[in-house]
Write a protein that holds these residues in place. Structure first.
Motif, PDB file in Angstrom:
ATOM      1  N   LEU A  24       0.665  -0.716  -0.042  1.00  0.00           N
ATOM      2  CA  LEU A  24       0.279   0.106  -0.323  1.00  0.00           C
ATOM      3  C   LEU A  24       0.946   1.653  -0.267  1.00  0.00           C
ATOM      4  O   LEU A  24       0.328   1.832  -0.322  1.00  0.00           O
ATOM      5  CB  LEU A  24      -1.248   0.500   1.196  1.00  0.00           C
ATOM      6  N   LEU A  25       1.965   1.201   0.497  1.00  0.00           N
ATOM      7  CA  LEU A  25       2.606   2.883   0.747  1.00  0.00           C
ATOM      8  C   LEU A  25       4.255   2.692  -0.003  1.00  0.00           C
ATOM      9  O   LEU A  25       4.379   3.445  -0.604  1.00  0.00           O
ATOM     10  CB  LEU A  25       3.302   2.682   2.355  1.00  0.00           C
ATOM     11  N   PHE A  26       5.112   1.588   0.643  1.00  0.00           N
ATOM     12  CA  PHE A  26       6.141   1.567   0.318  1.00  0.00           C
ATOM     13  C   PHE A  26       6.273   0.575  -0.291  1.00  0.00           C
ATOM     14  O   PHE A  26       6.572  -0.393   0.786  1.00  0.00           O
ATOM     15  CB  PHE A  26       7.368   2.636   0.835  1.00  0.00           C
ATOM     16  N   ASP A  27       6.972  -0.129  -1.272  1.00  0.00           N
ATOM     17  CA  ASP A  27       7.786  -1.588  -2.009  1.00  0.00           C
ATOM     18  C   ASP A  27       9.091  -1.826  -1.135  1.00  0.00           C
ATOM     19  O   ASP A  27       9.892  -3.251  -1.422  1.00  0.00           O
ATOM     20  CB  ASP A  27       7.537  -1.553  -3.634  1.00  0.00           C
ATOM     21  N   GLY A  28       9.591  -0.750  -0.795  1.00  0.00           N
ATOM     22  CA  GLY A  28      10.406  -0.774   0.056  1.00  0.00           C
ATOM     23  C   GLY A  28      10.911  -1.652   1.659  1.00  0.00           C
ATOM     24  O   GLY A  28      12.068  -1.781   2.192  1.00  0.00           O
ATOM     25  N   ASP A  29       9.857  -2.102   1.644  1.00  0.00           N
ATOM     26  CA  ASP A  29       9.763  -2.192   3.181  1.00  0.00           C
ATOM     27  C   ASP A  29      10.379  -3.047   4.370  1.00  0.00           C
ATOM     28  O   ASP A  29      10.971  -4.116   3.235  1.00  0.00           O
ATOM     29  CB  ASP A  29       8.875  -3.247   3.156  1.00  0.00           C
ATOM     30  N   VAL A  30      11.118  -2.601   5.271  1.00  0.00           N
ATOM     31  CA  VAL A  30      12.096  -3.336   6.464  1.00  0.00           C
ATOM     32  C   VAL A  30      10.729  -4.660   6.766  1.00  0.00           C
ATOM     33  O   VAL A  30      11.873  -4.747   7.480  1.00  0.00           O
ATOM     34  CB  VAL A  30      12.876  -2.954   6.583  1.00  0.00           C
ATOM     35  N   GLY A  76      -3.412   5.690  -9.791  1.00  0.00           N
ATOM     36  CA  GLY A  76      -3.578   4.737  -8.759  1.00  0.00           C
ATOM     37  C   GLY A  76      -3.448   3.374  -8.963  1.00  0.00           C
ATOM     38  O   GLY A  76      -2.597   2.611  -8.397  1.00  0.00           O
ATOM     39  N   GLY A  77      -4.098   2.881  -9.890  1.00  0.00           N
ATOM     40  CA  GLY A  77      -4.269   1.607  -9.554  1.00  0.00           C
ATOM     41  C   GLY A  77      -3.456   0.739 -10.072  1.00  0.00           C
ATOM     42  O   GLY A  77      -2.395  -0.020 -10.020  1.00  0.00           O
ATOM     43  N   GLU A  78      -2.763   1.888 -11.044  1.00  0.00           N
ATOM     44  CA  GLU A  78      -1.732   0.682 -12.282  1.00  0.00           C
ATOM     45  C   GLU A  78      -0.362   1.404 -10.747  1.00  0.00           C
ATOM     46  O   GLU A  78       0.576   0.169 -10.984  1.00  0.00           O
ATOM     47  CB  GLU A  78      -0.901   1.523 -12.601  1.00  0.00           C
ATOM     48  N   ALA A  79       0.160   1.833 -10.138  1.00  0.00           N
ATOM     49  CA  ALA A  79       0.608   2.331  -9.509  1.00  0.00           C
ATOM     50  C   ALA A  79       0.813   1.320  -8.395  1.00  0.00           C
ATOM     51  O   ALA A  79       1.879   0.705  -7.292  1.00  0.00           O
ATOM     52  CB  ALA A  79       0.701   3.612  -8.394  1.00  0.00           C
ATOM     53  N   LEU A  80      -0.317   0.814  -7.406  1.00  0.00           N
ATOM     54  CA  LEU A  80      -0.849   0.251  -6.594  1.00  0.00           C
ATOM     55  C   LEU A  80      -0.106  -1.540  -7.081  1.00  0.00           C
ATOM     56  O   LEU A  80       0.727  -2.242  -6.225  1.00  0.00           O
ATOM     57  CB  LEU A  80      -2.486  -0.254  -6.290  1.00  0.00           C
ATOM     58  N   ALA A  81      -0.356  -1.804  -8.105  1.00  0.00           N
ATOM     59  CA  ALA A  81      -0.102  -2.445  -8.874  1.00  0.00           C
ATOM     60  C   ALA A  81       1.140  -3.262  -9.185  1.00  0.00           C
ATOM     61  O   ALA A  81       2.548  -4.478  -8.726  1.00  0.00           O
ATOM     62  CB  ALA A  81      -1.032  -2.992  -9.980  1.00  0.00           C
ATOM     63  N   ALA A  99       6.574  -7.582  -3.802  1.00  0.00           N
ATOM     64  CA  ALA A  99       6.905  -9.620  -4.106  1.00  0.00           C
ATOM     65  C   ALA A  99       8.000  -9.798  -4.671  1.00  0.00           C
ATOM     66  O   ALA A  99       8.692 -10.932  -4.111  1.00  0.00           O
ATOM     67  CB  ALA A  99       5.549  -9.493  -5.043  1.00  0.00           C
ATOM     68  N   ALA A 100       8.597  -9.065  -4.966  1.00  0.00           N
ATOM     69  CA  ALA A 100      10.035  -9.266  -5.974  1.00  0.00           C
ATOM     70  C   ALA A 100      11.155  -9.479  -5.143  1.00  0.00           C
ATOM     71  O   ALA A 100      12.128  -9.954  -5.214  1.00  0.00           O
ATOM     72  CB  ALA A 100       9.849  -8.866  -7.434  1.00  0.00           C
ATOM     73  N   SER A 101      10.736  -8.283  -4.058  1.00  0.00           N
ATOM     74  CA  SER A 101      11.853  -8.677  -3.229  1.00  0.00           C
ATOM     75  C   SER A 101      11.805  -9.123  -1.527  1.00  0.00           C
ATOM     76  O   SER A 101      12.664  -9.743  -1.850  1.00  0.00           O
ATOM     77  CB  SER A 101      11.477  -6.424  -2.202  1.00  0.00           C
ATOM     78  N   ALA A 102      10.283  -8.623  -1.488  1.00  0.00           N
ATOM     79  CA  ALA A 102      10.625 -10.543  -0.334  1.00  0.00           C
ATOM     80  C   ALA A 102      11.076 -12.028  -1.449  1.00  0.00           C
ATOM     81  O   ALA A 102      11.482 -13.050  -0.714  1.00  0.00           O
ATOM     82  CB  ALA A 102       8.225 -10.548  -0.800  1.00  0.00           C
TER      83      ALA A 102
END
Length: 382
Positions: free
Chosen positions: A115-121, A180-185, A192-195
């Motif tokens: 929802l917010l930041f794909d660089g989550d730690v 917004g939808g594109e950004a969320l996707a 997911a790639a980072s995970a």
């Protein structure tokens, strides 16, 4: 742990690292025509001021703030386990309690990453906590060998990943999302790639967490225990930060490393990161307990440290609103302007933490973590 029972000096160290996180995360939100080493803007595509800002961030806070959180996470884990066992809690209950914390961190991490930041730690820290739980009662020999092995492996693995990403960066940065939808996707896919490569990143933070476990066992941060000569700690911190100079020179445009140079520069900084984290924590703790830090700064930083989850999430929310396409109200900015925004975000979230401290309440994320870990009846205002 009740707010009144927290270690003030340790909370100040955690709060200071959280301010560094706000600056370290700026790079993920700035615009760039192309990306370079460490996913910083390609020096050839930005202004001299942007290159200088990137170099300063790399040299001071990048890759040193997360190990601080990992170290204090391991330290807190060992203290919680020791406290519960001192109260004669069964081992199964101790493990269940910590695993619930891991699950809560993971849940917050997934929500944050999507929802917010794909660089989550947070997801990474939850995984680190789970692995550290398996080692919390290990012998000193096992702790040392595990820590050293993962420390060396992590530097080489992530350094190699940086070299590969640098080679793939020649095509330039991806076009920003237009809805917004594109950004969320895109965020969900990136997270997911980072995970998937979380085990690689785990090797870079687990050594610091195991150091924290060892410090808790030996009372290294206890108020009655001296933390060592200040001059030694300062020299160690300067040398550890200096190990990031090749990386800073690269993002600052002073040299253009190839794959081997990128590997060496990145690995050197990663090897020094736990040293920088440990010495900075010791310096801050010693300074706070010696009364060398102004009281207003102690109060503000401790409020941040006691609500680090909430503040971390709030930082990402503000960056999303201010800088992240397509909703960012400030639009695309360079690294230097991004650092200014990062300072503003740090100031705003500090004010939030201080306000919650004056009200005597936890942050919402801390409430959630406590609710999951303890269940009903122990997630109150204290």
């Amino acid at each position: 742990m009740a707010l009144a029972e927290r270690d003030l000096a340790v909370d100040v160290a955690r709060g200071g690292a959280l301010l560094g996180i706000a600056l370290a995360n700026v790079v993920a939100h700035v615009g760039a025509a192309a990306v370079g080493l460490g996913l910083y803007p390609d020096p050839a595509s930005v202004t001299a001021l942007d290159r200088l800002a990137a170099a300063v961030v790399v040299l001071t806070v990048d890759r040193t703030t997360l190990p601080v959180f990992a170290l204090l996470l391991g330290w807190g884990l060992a203290r919680v386990v020791a406290t519960m066992r001192a109260r004669h809690a069964p081992d199964a209950e101790v493990r269940r309690h910590v695993r619930r914390r891991c699950a809560a961190l993971a849940a917050l991490g997934v929500a944050h990453g999507v929802l917010l930041f794909d660089g989550d730690v947070l997801l990474l820290l939850g995984l680190t906590l789970l692995v550290a739980l398996a080692l919390v009662r290990a012998s000193p020999r096992v702790l040392v060998w595990t820590g050293v092995t993962t420390w060396l492996a992590g530097a080489l693995l992530l350094g190699g990943l940086d070299a590969l990403l640098l080679a793939d960066a020649s095509a330039g940065a991806a076009a920003p999302a237009t809805s917004g939808g594109e950004a969320l996707a895109e965020r969900a896919a990136s997270f997911a790639a980072s995970a998937l490569v979380a085990p690689v990143h785990l090797t870079t933070v687990l050594p610091a967490a195991l150091l924290g476990v060892w410090w808790a066992r030996t009372g290294r941060l206890d108020s009655a225990t001296p933390v060592g000569p200040a001059r030694t700690r300062v020299v160690a911190l300067v040398l550890a930060l200096a190990a990031g100079a090749p990386m800073a020179a690269a993002v600052g445009g002073l040299w253009s490393p190839g794959p081997v140079g990128a590997l060496v520069a990145s690995s050197a900084q990663l090897l020094a990161a736990p040293v920088a984290a440990g010495t900075s924590v010791l310096l801050v703790v010693a300074a706070v307990r010696a009364g060398a830090v102004p009281r207003p700064a102690v109060t503000a930083a401790a409020a941040l440290g006691a609500r680090s989850l909430t503040v971390y999430l709030a930082q990402s929310a503000l960056f999303l609103v201010l800088l992240t396409p397509p909703t960012g109200v400030l639009g695309s900015v360079g690294m230097a302007a991004g650092v200014v925004v990062g300072v503003g975000v740090a100031a705003a979230t500090t004010a939030l933490a201080v306000g919650l401290e004056r009200a005597g309440v936890r942050g919402p994320a801390e409430w959630f973590l406590r609710r999951v870990a303890y269940g009903r009846g122990r997630h109150d205002r204290t």
